[in-house]
Enzyme design. Structure first.
Site, PDB file in Angstrom:
ATOM      1  N   ALA A 223       2.092  -2.804   0.502  1.00 53.95           N
ATOM      2  CA  ALA A 223       2.437  -3.951  -0.337  1.00 53.95           C
ATOM      3  C   ALA A 223       3.956  -3.980  -0.443  1.00 53.95           C
ATOM      4  O   ALA A 223       4.556  -3.317  -1.284  1.00 53.95           O
ATOM      5  CB  ALA A 223       1.796  -3.802  -1.706  1.00 53.95           C
TER       6      ALA A 223
ATOM      7  N   ASP B 225       6.784   0.454  -0.734  1.00 52.56           N
ATOM      8  CA  ASP B 225       5.362   0.159  -0.811  1.00 52.56           C
ATOM      9  C   ASP B 225       4.991   0.100  -2.294  1.00 52.56           C
ATOM     10  O   ASP B 225       4.872   1.125  -2.955  1.00 52.56           O
ATOM     11  CB  ASP B 225       4.573   1.260  -0.093  1.00 52.56           C
ATOM     12  CG  ASP B 225       3.091   0.921  -0.005  1.00 52.56           C
ATOM     13  OD1 ASP B 225       2.660  -0.031  -0.713  1.00 52.56           O
ATOM     14  OD2 ASP B 225       2.375   1.593   0.756  1.00 52.56           O
ATOM     15  N   HIS B 226       4.829  -1.096  -2.775  1.00 52.99           N
ATOM     16  CA  HIS B 226       4.638  -1.305  -4.209  1.00 52.99           C
ATOM     17  C   HIS B 226       3.315  -0.714  -4.703  1.00 52.99           C
ATOM     18  O   HIS B 226       3.068  -0.630  -5.891  1.00 52.99           O
ATOM     19  CB  HIS B 226       4.685  -2.814  -4.514  1.00 52.99           C
ATOM     20  CG  HIS B 226       5.271  -3.138  -5.852  1.00 52.99           C
ATOM     21  ND1 HIS B 226       5.450  -2.200  -6.845  1.00 52.99           N
ATOM     22  CD2 HIS B 226       5.737  -4.321  -6.369  1.00 52.99           C
ATOM     23  CE1 HIS B 226       5.972  -2.785  -7.916  1.00 52.99           C
ATOM     24  NE2 HIS B 226       6.166  -4.071  -7.655  1.00 52.99           N
ATOM     25  N   ARG B 227       2.466  -0.283  -3.777  1.00 47.09           N
ATOM     26  CA  ARG B 227       1.211   0.317  -4.211  1.00 47.09           C
ATOM     27  C   ARG B 227       1.472   1.636  -4.934  1.00 47.09           C
ATOM     28  O   ARG B 227       0.748   2.003  -5.847  1.00 47.09           O
ATOM     29  CB  ARG B 227       0.284   0.568  -3.013  1.00 47.09           C
ATOM     30  CG  ARG B 227      -0.181  -0.721  -2.335  1.00 47.09           C
ATOM     31  CD  ARG B 227      -1.024  -0.390  -1.121  1.00 47.09           C
ATOM     32  NE  ARG B 227      -0.316   0.542  -0.235  1.00 47.09           N
ATOM     33  CZ  ARG B 227      -0.907   1.235   0.726  1.00 47.09           C
ATOM     34  NH1 ARG B 227      -2.187   1.135   0.919  1.00 47.09           N
ATOM     35  NH2 ARG B 227      -0.192   2.037   1.494  1.00 47.09           N
TER      36      ARG B 227
END
Ligand SMILES: Cc1cc2nc3c(=O)[nH]c(=O)nc-3n(C[C@H](O)[C@H](O)[C@H](O)COP(=O)(O)OP(=O)(O)OC[C@H]3O[C@@H](n4cnc5c(N)ncnc54)[C@H](O)[C@@H]3O)c2cc1C
Lengths: 438, 433
Positions: B225, B399-401
């Protein structure tokens, strides 16, 4: 009540999907307002083939027995017992219906006889209950379009309840069924008329087969009257100054979708439920299989679609099948698979056609069935067979060999090197493919 | 029974390699893990170790020959016990993944073992192979037309992924199979050309490296993400510091990159989630113990990312030397697979070519990538006055996860603080208070 899958309609689309669903562990309910097996089993494929077989045997005994060395009876005194023919067909239908029920039970599929209504993308109402389903398959089939010219026309579903067969039936419509019915009557010595609602008489057939059919109908003295040539004088139907002489009209019109009552908006295409390559409708979770999606009007296509849907629900990737044989149980039978000549031309492919008659085939001669031919259509580069057309007493079975060939992308070379047993009518396949070698 | 070792899939999407050097001779005895052959691929030069111990009975291919993944490399007469095991389990293992023990096999942990049908039954690979084929290979499932098409187009049908029932190769699969290696030197007439012969398009088959890049980029975009942050930092101090250091240095001069690597390495210690990867399948985060910084490098063939290992433990000069070495290797396509493995964080200094801000694509499955734009002269405000400044633009994707916005902001503040005041690198190096 919660189900993984609710199937509306138990025709060849619905019942085959249900079996596959049960086998793969989906909790499944089938709902049908009438009888298990749908149109196909109860009024279509099976019963019509049963009575056609009765008629073929009748004709054979009457006109062919003596040539085969069978005598001691008066051919003119031969009687066709319609009631017995129907009884025989019913007992076959019952047996097959029980077979479906057995397979459902064995695979844990539940069945409910009721009218079904879709109330939401995940809910079906039937028998005054709301049933929840993760997925719904609409497999409600089709019915002949209504027509206005013959207000007293009977529907095919009622045909089997006739006490007596009409002497001069008028068959109104188009398609394979009309040809089968016309010949059924003609083989029994009746005088059928076809009023065709369009041309070609049988959609999707190669022109070459259509031409053969016209020739054959002429020989059988069955006239085809285009609908637009009909006129009325004093409320009576006329064709070229001649009043139409018939005692019973039967609706064999092209078909239209039977849509269940629903609370949701489903996108339609020409009146059929619009589906994508996985037979998904415009509403997620709802699929449509069989006649109702308008892709074909064939039982085996309906079943193949049903299985494809279950695969899709289960996440099994499978290429959609597109090669459906078109079988006509006429006399002799007609079968077609793959591309027609017109389609090859339209696709701009280089092709060749080889044809061989059955008249030199030993087995066909011994059976007194040497009318017909096998026709191969193949592209010229790899000589891949792309279309097969057969006219033969057993064409509807012979076409299966072509089915495997096309599915496996076979060439005329493969066909030519396959040893065919002697004597068989299938040998003609090998012979005609020899002609196609370079 | 003898074991035929086939050129394994060494990852990176490579499908073939060229034999550079043989390390073994016929009749030589080897231990599992010993290097057999040096192979050059589109991307790397690497040694291929032996999976078994035994005696080399046969070697396939001469120096300079191209070998496809799945083609036989050597035939090894294995020791008795192992041999029976190999033969007993082999048919069932066709096309499966064989777990390889660590020794000598850092390659990818596991190596895809090509199935028995994975080498060409029809000639052009020498008699030796054909003999084995007779006893061992089974014909790959394919339709007659697919075979004819493959033959005509010079495609090894054994390398085509079949999508038909039971993996049968169909004409469609051949149509789809336009791998660069197979297509080289072949004028394939694409469908579109049939329709419009006057087309002005040129159809160029993908190279292995391009395919690998495409696959990796897509994998990243599909799995991570992406969230990006951009900022500017005044680096006059860094510019002068660097100039002062370089004035004293013999040999390699420092670019800005060693400073950036250093600052990031220090900051990663404090923000380990940026040096981690999300293992979604097992519902866990893998924090990497080492700080291995990948450096995105532009080459004529395409993007490559060599990795500076343990960057946190290297001096600015060591970093500079390593960067120079990688740049050389990248240019001459001498990077080995080892050079490009095990990265935990990536830096792309796109500004060296041009560009101010960018949205870099994460080098998946890493969790972050740091991009540096071109330093330019800009007016800045210092002590309430507009003065000329040196401004470095930076862009970072995470990676925004697993990385939250606040975490990136804090990380960036720290990195930028060190770049603005390079003396702080000394203060924080080796750990904070
Ligand atoms: C005379 C005739 C001969 C034929 N011969 C052949 C042949 O030889 N070969 C061939 O391949 N095809 C033949 N066909 C075509 C074949 O019958 C159809 O293609 C096939 O039946 C389509 O299957 P289906 O499952 O889509 O629908 P159907 O078989 O029509 O089944 C639909 C079912 O849904 C049920 N239903 C509808 N609405 C609801 C509702 N709201 N709630 C509950 N239940 C509902 C109906 O009661 C029905 O049982 C023939 C057709 C006819 C008419």
């Amino acid at each position: 009540m919660n189900y993984d899958l609710v199937i509306i309609g138990s025709g060849p689309a619905g019942y085959v999907a249900a079996i596959k669903a049960g086998q793969t562990g989906l909790k499944t309910l089938v709902i049908d307002r009438k009888y298990i097996g749908g149109m196909c089993l109860n009024w279509g494929c099976i019963p019509t083939k049963s009575i056609l077989e009765s008629a073929k045997l009748f004709k054979r005994i009457k006109h062919g027995a003596s040539e085969f060395g069978i005598s001691g009876f008066d051919p003119d005194g031969l009687v066709f017992d319609w009631a017995q023919a129907v009884k025989r067909s019913k007992s076959i239908v019952q047996k097959l219906g029980r077979g479906i029920e057995y397979l459902w039970k064995k695979n844990g599929v539940e069945y409910l006889q009721a009218e079904a209504r879709i109330v939401s993308p995940t809910e079906v109402e039937a028998d005054n209950r709301i049933i929840s389903a993760k997925n719904i398959i609409i497999a409600t089939g089709s019915k002949p379009r209504q027509q206005n010219s013959f207000s007293d026309a009977m529907e095919l579903e009622d045909f089997f309840s006739l006490e007596q067969l009409p002497e001069k039936p008028l068959l109104f419509g188009r398609g394979a069924i009309i040809l089968e019915f016309a010949q059924f009557f003609s083989m029994l010595g009746k005088k059928p008329i076809i009023v065709s609602t369009g041309l070609p008489l049988i959609p999707k057939l190669d022109d070459y087969l259509e031409a053969y059919i016209n020739k054959r109908l002429k020989k059988d003295k069955i006239s085809i009257i285009p609908q637009e040539e009909l006129g009325t004088i004093d409320g009576k139907l006329y064709h070229k100054d001649q009043p139409l002489d018939y005692d019973r009209a039967i609706n064999c019109n092209l078909r239209e979708a039977v849509l269940p009552d629903m609370n949701i908006e489903l996108e339609l295409r020409d009146g059929y439920i619009k589906t994508d390559e996985h037979y998904r409708s415009s509403v997620p979770g709802i699929y449509a299989a069989g006649d109702v999606n308008g892709i074909s009007y064939l039982a085996h296509a309906a079943s193949a679609q049903g299985v494809a849907i279950i695969n899709h629900i289960n996440g099994v990737v499978s290429e959609p099948q597109t090669n459906y044989p078109i079988n006509i149980y006429s006399d002799p039978e007609i079968a077609q698979l793959g591309l027609t000549e017109a389609e090859l031309k339209a696709a701009g492919r280089e092709y060749q056609i080889k044809e061989m008659g059955l008249n030199a085939n030993g087995k066909a001669m011994t059976e007194g069935a040497s009318e017909g031919f096998i026709r191969l259509l193949f592209e010229t580069k790899y000589r891949q067979v792309l279309g097969v057309q057969i006219v033969a007493a057993n064409a509807t079975d012979l076409i299966s060999e072509a089915g495997v060939l096309l599915e496996l992308e076979g060439t005329v070379y493969d066909l030519a090197r396959t040893v065919h047993a002697h004597p068989t009518i299938a040998e003609v396949f090998m012979d005609v493919s020899q002609e196609g070698l370079d | 029974m003898n074991y035929v070792f086939k050129f394994p899939d060494i990852g990176e999407g490579l499908e073939e390699g060229k034999i550079i050097e043989w390390y073994v001779e016929k009749g030589q005895s080897i231990s599992s893990g010993d290097a057999l052959v040096k192979m050059e691929t589109d991307k790397v030069v690497t040694d291929i170790p032996s999976p078994k111990s035994g005696i080399i009975v046969q070697r396939f291919g001469a120096i300079g020959d191209t070998v496809k993944v799945g083609n036989a490399l050597v035939e090894i007469e294995t020791e008795a016990g192992e041999a029976t095991m190999a033969s007993a389990s082999e048919p069932a293992k066709a096309n499966s993944t064989e777990a390889i023990d660590e020794k000598g096999f850092g390659v990818v942990g596991t190596i895809e073992v090509a199935g028995d049908g994975a080498y060409l039954p029809s000639s052009n690979e020498g008699i030796a192979i054909e003999q084995i084929v007779q006893t061992k290979s089974q014909k790959v499932l394919a339709t007659p037309v697919a075979r004819a098409m493959a033959k005509e187009r010079g495609i090894d049908i054994n390398l085509v992924t079949g999508t038909g029932p039971a993996g049968r190769v169909t004409s469609k699969d051949i149509e789809k199979h336009r791998s660069g290696s197979e297509a080289v030197g072949l004028v394939q007439t694409p469908k579109m050309q049939d329709a419009a012969p006057q087309t002005e398009h040129e159809f160029v088959p993908l190279t292995q490296i391009r395919k690998t890049i495409a696959k990796n980029m897509l994998r990243s975009k599909q799995n991570a993400a992406h969230m990006s942050v951009m900022d500017e930092i005044e680096v006059s101090e860094l510019v002068t510091t660097r100039a002062r250091i370089n004035a004293k240095l013999q040999g390699t001069k420092l670019s800005y990159l060693p400073f950036i690597i250093k600052a990031i390495s220090i900051a990663l210690k404090k923000h380990p989630v940026l040096n981690a990867e999300l293992d979604f399948d097992n519902e866990r985060i893998i924090y990497k113990k080492s700080i291995n910084i990948g450096l995105a490098m532009d080459t004529d063939d395409g993007l490559v990312v060599p990795v500076v290992r343990d960057a946190d433990r290297k001096s600015l000069i060591q970093l500079a030397d390593e960067i120079a070495l990688f740049a050389d290797k990248a240019k001459s396509r001498k990077l080995s697979l080892d050079d490009m493995r095990d990265g935990t964080f990536t830096i792309t200094s796109y500004g060296s070519i041009g560009g101010y801000f960018a949205v870099p694509v994460i080098n998946y499955p890493q969790s972050a990538i740091f991009g540096v734009g071109r330093i330019s002269d800009k007016p800045v405000i210092k002590d309430n006055a507009v003065v000329p400044g040196k401004v470095m633009p930076i862009s970072m994707s995470v990676d925004h996860r697993i990385v939250d916005g606040g975490e990136v902001a804090r990380f960036l503040n720290f990195v930028l603080e060190m770049l603005a005041e390079p003396m702080l690198l000394l203060a924080y190096e080796g750990g904070e208070r």
